[in-house]
Design a protein around this motif. Structure first.
Motif, PDB file in Angstrom:
ATOM      1  N   TYR A 182       0.831  -1.208   0.000  1.00  0.00           N
ATOM      2  CA  TYR A 182       0.000   0.000   0.000  1.00  0.00           C
ATOM      3  C   TYR A 182       0.864   1.255   0.000  1.00  0.00           C
ATOM      4  CZ  TYR A 182      -2.940   3.705   1.896  1.00  0.00           C
ATOM      5  OH  TYR A 182      -3.568   4.911   2.107  1.00  0.00           O
ATOM      6  N   ASP A 183       1.861   1.301   0.876  1.00  0.00           N
ATOM      7  CA  ASP A 183       2.716   2.489   0.967  1.00  0.00           C
ATOM      8  C   ASP A 183       3.425   2.764  -0.355  1.00  0.00           C
ATOM      9  OD1 ASP A 183       2.045   3.035   3.581  1.00  0.00           O
ATOM     10  OD2 ASP A 183       3.746   1.955   4.445  1.00  0.00           O
ATOM     11  N   PHE A 184       3.897   1.722  -1.003  1.00  0.00           N
ATOM     12  CA  PHE A 184       4.579   1.915  -2.290  1.00  0.00           C
ATOM     13  C   PHE A 184       3.601   2.414  -3.347  1.00  0.00           C
ATOM     14  CE2 PHE A 184       6.078   0.324  -6.438  1.00  0.00           C
ATOM     15  CZ  PHE A 184       7.306   0.977  -6.505  1.00  0.00           C
ATOM     16  N   VAL A 186       0.678   4.040  -2.996  1.00  0.00           N
ATOM     17  CA  VAL A 186       0.197   5.409  -2.794  1.00  0.00           C
ATOM     18  C   VAL A 186       1.317   6.424  -2.975  1.00  0.00           C
ATOM     19  CG1 VAL A 186      -1.743   4.746  -1.326  1.00  0.00           C
ATOM     20  CG2 VAL A 186       0.463   5.333  -0.277  1.00  0.00           C
ATOM     21  N   GLY A 187       2.564   5.961  -2.891  1.00  0.00           N
ATOM     22  CA  GLY A 187       3.698   6.823  -3.204  1.00  0.00           C
ATOM     23  C   GLY A 187       3.899   7.022  -4.688  1.00  0.00           C
ATOM     24  N   ALA A 220      -5.440   1.636  -2.511  1.00  0.00           N
ATOM     25  CA  ALA A 220      -4.462   2.478  -3.208  1.00  0.00           C
ATOM     26  C   ALA A 220      -5.012   2.982  -4.539  1.00  0.00           C
ATOM     27  CB  ALA A 220      -3.170   1.697  -3.430  1.00  0.00           C
ATOM     28  N   THR A 224      -5.425   6.956  -5.368  1.00  0.00           N
ATOM     29  CA  THR A 224      -4.531   7.547  -6.376  1.00  0.00           C
ATOM     30  C   THR A 224      -5.187   7.702  -7.738  1.00  0.00           C
ATOM     31  OG1 THR A 224      -3.630   5.394  -7.074  1.00  0.00           O
ATOM     32  CG2 THR A 224      -2.530   6.523  -5.222  1.00  0.00           C
ATOM     33  N   THR A 434       8.938   3.751   3.050  1.00  0.00           N
ATOM     34  CA  THR A 434       8.566   3.218   1.742  1.00  0.00           C
ATOM     35  C   THR A 434       7.815   4.227   0.882  1.00  0.00           C
ATOM     36  OG1 THR A 434       8.516   0.927   2.517  1.00  0.00           O
ATOM     37  CG2 THR A 434       7.193   1.453   0.574  1.00  0.00           C
ATOM     38  N   ARG A 435       6.848   4.910   1.462  1.00  0.00           N
ATOM     39  CA  ARG A 435       6.061   5.849   0.653  1.00  0.00           C
ATOM     40  C   ARG A 435       6.958   6.945   0.076  1.00  0.00           C
ATOM     41  NH1 ARG A 435       0.286   8.216   2.591  1.00  0.00           N
ATOM     42  NH2 ARG A 435       0.355   6.119   3.475  1.00  0.00           N
ATOM     43  N   SER A 436       7.833   7.480   0.877  1.00  0.00           N
ATOM     44  CA  SER A 436       8.752   8.508   0.388  1.00  0.00           C
ATOM     45  C   SER A 436       9.757   7.913  -0.595  1.00  0.00           C
ATOM     46  CB  SER A 436       9.479   9.167   1.560  1.00  0.00           C
ATOM     47  OG  SER A 436       8.576   9.914   2.353  1.00  0.00           O
TER      48      SER A 436
END
Length: 474
Positions: A182-184, A186-187, A220, A224, A434-436
């Motif tokens: 998810y973090d990847f 939405v990044g 996600a 996005t 991860t998101r950053s």
């Protein structure tokens, strides 16, 4: 024929002579699969004697001439047809009628890199390049669902597909794994893959992992407005479990195109690759090459090259295979090895180490075939509504020590953006997580597309600036 070659031919015994023809009229006439080996003899054999023994063992023969030979069986002999004594190279022509007519890649490899790699008559033997005639391509599946299909699903056309491998590669629970996905996503990332050991561990049950990934993907996508893809490792202990995992994913509610099936192609085997290709022709088939280094590392004198492995993956029907980072990342490799392999599986016509391989099934002089090659080099989608004319492309998947800072250097070495990059620590080790890390990767790609140096682009993009500061120190 020069005197040195005449002496070599005269040294052959009657069995060996049946596997040598240094005046073979036309090896590219469509009757033969061709291979080039680096060969250093073992024991007392000279290079031609050793090559003849290899040709025998890899086709119809054994260590002695047998009385059960027939006139027809001798037509199936592999033939040594060319030598390069300075470089210790040997060319062998294999009548492709030797091979299982069911399009069976493991059967070919059993012949041409099977018993021969264990023969005591050699001290070095490495298959460097192969050539498939058009008449043989007709018998094999080739890729079904390609990276072009994935691009259409994602709506991504002018850049690499930006992916990650979840890290740590093992030890996360199913929910924790889905959180990283998810973090990847939405990044801004496109593609997440299971690492190659992912299976049904007690701390990460496979069914829960699939369910949670589906939930994370849905969330996600909603946030996005962008499609996402996940590659699931379906390699398993047996056929039934492998298919059970595939069906679990198919029935989990994912959109067609949003999931791929990953097979550990060398450890699970070519039969697993070809089974998935035939059972699920409309799913991206992701060939992970774990254990390939035992065969392909340049310093290893026994085995086969990255190019050979990659070409057989395309023949078997893999949609994509890991091809290395050409020395830019952490894995052993070079442009001469990794980029040549990548180009040979993604283009309709490309030059390898020794052969120019055309993947067209029709005459390469046909005007439609010539036009397809030109369209392909112009990066247009081909073989969309005329798949009979050629074997579809296999996508290079690039992983192993890349990070946002190394994206452009790799693109420059690769010479195109037609690949999937799957950065692991290059995303998850970002100081802000991860998101950053995903945002930094997207920003590095944006800088490349705009022709702006990443240091300049980073002035207005915090995540990229942090990545530039962090990764050179590692």
């Amino acid at each position: 024929m020069s005197s040195i070659y005449e002496d070599l031919v005269s040294s052959l015994d009657s069995k060996q002579a049946a596997y040598v023809n240094l005046e073979l009229p036309d090896p590219t006439n469509g009757e033969y699969l061709l291979g080039v080996f680096h060969l250093i003899p073992g024991g007392e054999l000279n290079i031609l004697q050793a090559a003849a023994e290899i040709a025998a063992e890899s086709s119809t023969g054994t260590n002695f001439k047998v009385n059960t030979e027939t006139k027809f069986s001798r037509v199936m002999n592999a033939l040594v047809y060319q030598l390069d004594l300075e470089r210790n190279l040997v060319w062998v022509a294999y009548p492709w009628r030797l091979f299982d007519r069911g399009g069976n890649v493991q059967n070919i490899l059993t012949y041409i890199v099977g018993n021969i790699l264990g023969m005591k008559e050699i001290s070095a033997l490495k298959l460097l390049d192969v050539w498939f005639p058009p008449s043989m391509l007709e018998q094999y599946d080739g890729p079904g669902f390609t990276v072009d299909d994935m691009r259409e699903y994602l709506g991504v056309y002018d850049r690499p597909i930006l992916g990650t491998i979840v890290k740590p590669k093992m030890g996360l629970t199913s929910a924790e794994y889905a959180e990283v996905c998810y973090d990847f996503w939405v990044g801004g990332g496109d593609f997440v893959k299971n690492d190659e050991p992912q299976a049904n561990q007690d701390f990460c049950p496979y069914d829960k992992m699939v369910m949670h990934v589906k939930e994370a993907m849905d969330k996600a996508v909603k946030e996005t407005g962008q499609k996402k893809v996940h590659s699931f490792n379906v390699s398993a202990a047996d056929f039934d479990i492998m298919i059970e995992r595939c069906e679990m994913i198919v029935n989990a509610g994912f959109e067609p195109g949003s999931y791929a099936f990953l097979i550990d192609g060398i450890t699970a085997g070519w039969m697993a690759i070809q089974t998935i290709r035939r059972r699920y022709p409309n799913v991206f088939l992701h060939f992970h090459r774990a254990a390939h280094g035992a065969y392909t590392r340049p310093e290893n004198p026994i085995g086969f090259s990255v190019l050979v492995l990659s070409k057989f993956a395309r023949l078997a029907g893999a949609s994509g295979i890991h091809t290395g980072t050409a020395g830019v990342g952490k894995m052993k490799g070079s442009p001469a090895e990794d980029v040549v392999a990548a180009h040979n599986i993604q283009y309709l016509n490309s030059t390898g180490h020794f052969f120019e391989q055309s993947w067209t099934k029709i005459m390469d002089t046909d005007k439609d075939a010539i036009n397809l090659v030109h369209e392909d080099l112009a990066h247009h989608v081909i073989l969309d509504d005329d798949s009979w004319r050629g074997m579809k492309k296999c996508c290079p998947i690039v992983s192993g020590g890349l990070n946002p800072v190394r994206l452009k250097p790799f693109i420059d070495v690769m010479g195109n953006v037609d690949f999937i990059t799957t950065m692991g620590s290059g995303v998850h080790a970002h100081p802000e997580g991860t998101r950053s890390g995903a945002m930094a990767l997207v920003q590095a790609c944006e800088a490349y597309l705009k022709g702006v140096d990443i240091a300049e682009y980073a002035k207005d993009h915090k995540e990229l600036a942090q990545a530039i500061e962090f990764f050179p120190k590692v």
